[in-house]
Enzyme design. Structure first.
Site, PDB file in Angstrom:
ATOM      1  N   CYS A 112       0.813  -1.223   0.000  1.00 60.32           N
ATOM      2  CA  CYS A 112       0.000   0.000   0.000  1.00 60.32           C
ATOM      3  C   CYS A 112       0.850   1.277   0.000  1.00 60.32           C
ATOM      4  O   CYS A 112       0.335   2.363  -0.242  1.00 60.32           O
ATOM      5  CB  CYS A 112      -0.944   0.010   1.191  1.00 60.32           C
ATOM      6  SG  CYS A 112      -2.051  -1.398   1.200  1.00 60.32           S
ATOM      7  N   HIS A 248      -3.259   7.320   2.811  1.00 63.53           N
ATOM      8  CA  HIS A 248      -3.706   6.033   2.276  1.00 63.53           C
ATOM      9  C   HIS A 248      -5.054   5.696   2.912  1.00 63.53           C
ATOM     10  O   HIS A 248      -5.221   5.802   4.126  1.00 63.53           O
ATOM     11  CB  HIS A 248      -2.661   4.960   2.594  1.00 63.53           C
ATOM     12  CG  HIS A 248      -3.151   3.572   2.360  1.00 63.53           C
ATOM     13  ND1 HIS A 248      -3.790   3.214   1.192  1.00 63.53           N
ATOM     14  CD2 HIS A 248      -3.125   2.454   3.138  1.00 63.53           C
ATOM     15  CE1 HIS A 248      -4.118   1.927   1.267  1.00 63.53           C
ATOM     16  NE2 HIS A 248      -3.727   1.454   2.435  1.00 63.53           N
ATOM     17  N   ASN A 278     -10.242  -0.102   0.631  1.00 64.77           N
ATOM     18  CA  ASN A 278      -8.781   0.059   0.583  1.00 64.77           C
ATOM     19  C   ASN A 278      -8.284  -0.480  -0.761  1.00 64.77           C
ATOM     20  O   ASN A 278      -8.298  -1.682  -0.990  1.00 64.77           O
ATOM     21  CB  ASN A 278      -8.177  -0.717   1.761  1.00 64.77           C
ATOM     22  CG  ASN A 278      -6.654  -0.690   1.763  1.00 64.77           C
ATOM     23  OD1 ASN A 278      -6.020  -0.259   0.798  1.00 64.77           O
ATOM     24  ND2 ASN A 278      -6.059  -1.160   2.842  1.00 64.77           N
TER      25      ASN A 278
END
Ligand code: COA
Length: 323
Positions: A112, A248, A278
């Site tokens: 990520c 994020h 996500n």
């Protein structure tokens, strides 16, 4: 010194939207549980679409919004942990897909944090004078590596791609700080790759994404403010001099915890994970694109971008918005 600047943004998400209620019809979960624990309301899931397909769509989108021709792009970096196959890399498929025939191309996996790691590489190429113009894409089909029978992980993720063009000139990408802690590798891992997930038979054998959610939560709540503070210190800036914190998009409670630690209002921390979940390395460029499209970012405004993820990895950048 030569500066590197983000000059255009683009994004693509697959058409199929899956709401929390859709999930609650096929597994023991509820909209209330997912929303209250994470802030997520729905996510997009790739059906018959691959990571490279979405990366090409996001690349074509950013190109169409930029002043560049495909053949002017000198490098393409695709941040992904879920490539379609081992080689050719996704970036070469993007090159072919958009006709960027003069670009060199590679993928970068930092889970990520991949978009920020890739941004730092692009910034380095440009500031060193080696190249003048490149494209950075975050693209993921996390839906292929989560076990759709494991409610504690599958509800959290979504698929998509976001892209930016980075060019020489003007004030833009300022200080960046990156970090990693390999000791934390076990808390978020996936031994099999999406490459193995082509059909039902092989999906049964794969080792899906595993996560110790509470440990990841603690790591993010501790590390994200620390890396942001490190960037602010390098820049000689105070938190209130930042217009927006683009984090994020993993969990709204993590974002709120970072806001509290930075003593900054939640309004400065835009959220779109309610609609996308996500999307790993794609989350920051998708959010940047949406904010740019809606006019939420003002030219000259200072932004912090910050990401974290498996590895464990993390990174942050100060970006002066100047499109
Ligand atoms: N629906 C309903 N119940 C669920 C559920 C779901 N989708 N997933 C788990 N549960 C249950 C658990 O089985 C557990 O039940 P039990 O108490 O009967 O054993 C209960 O909910 C609490 O589970 P727990 O894992 O303790 O929840 P939590 O409050 O820690 O929230 C996360 C779980 C994953 C939402 C949270 O830890 C988190 O967001 N962590 C960060 C993850 C992240 O951001 N990862 C990406 C990093 S890039």
């Amino acid at each position: 010194m030569i500066a590197a600047r983000i000059t255009a943004t683009g994004a693509y998400v697959p058409e199929r939207k899956v709401t929390n209620d859709d999930l609650a019809r096929v597994m023991d979960t509820s909209d209330e549980w997912i929303r209250s624990r994470t802030g997520i309301g729905s996510r997009h899931v790739a059906v018959g679409e691959s990571t490279s397909h979405m990366a090409v769509k996001a690349a074509a989108d950013v190109l169409s919004r930029s002043g560049c021709r495909a053949e002017d792009i000198q490098f393409i970096i695709v941040a992904t942990g879920t490539p379609d196959h081992l080689f050719p890399n996704m970036a070469c498929l993007v090159q072919e897909g958009i006709g960027a025939s003069h670009a060199f191309c590679f993928d970068l996996n930092a889970a990520c944090s991949g978009f920020l790691y890739s941004l730092s590489v692009a910034k380095g190429y440009i500031e060193s004078g080696m190249y003048e113009r490149g494209m950075v894409i975050g693209a993921e089909t996390i839906s292929k590596v989560v076990d759709w029978k494991e409610r504690s992980t599958c509800v959290l993720f979504g698929d998509g791609a976001g892209a930016v063009i980075i060019e020489k000139g003007g004030r833009g990408i300022g200080s960046m700080v990156m970090g990693a802690d390999g000791k934390g590798g076990e808390v978020l891992r996936c031994s099999s790759s999406s490459i193995l997930c082509h059909d039902e038979e092989s999906r049964r054998k794969i080792d899906y994404l595993h996560m110790d959610g509470q440990e990841v939560f603690r790591f993010a709540a501790r590390q994200v403010p620390a890396v942001i503070e490190a960037v602010l210190e390098k820049e000689g800036l105070e938190p209130d001099q930042i217009g927006h914190y683009i984090l994020h998009q993993a969990n709204e409670r993590i974002i709120a915890s970072v806001a509290r630690k930075m003593k900054e209002p939640m309004e400065k921390f835009p959220v779109n994970l309610d609609r996308y979940g996500n999307t790993s390395s794609a989350s920051i460029p998708i959010l940047l694109h949406e904010l740019h499209q809606t006019g939420a970012l003002k030219n000259g405004e200072k932004l912090i971008l910050a990401g974290f993820g498996a590895g464990l990895t993390w990174g942050a950048a100060m970006v002066e918005w100047n499109i």
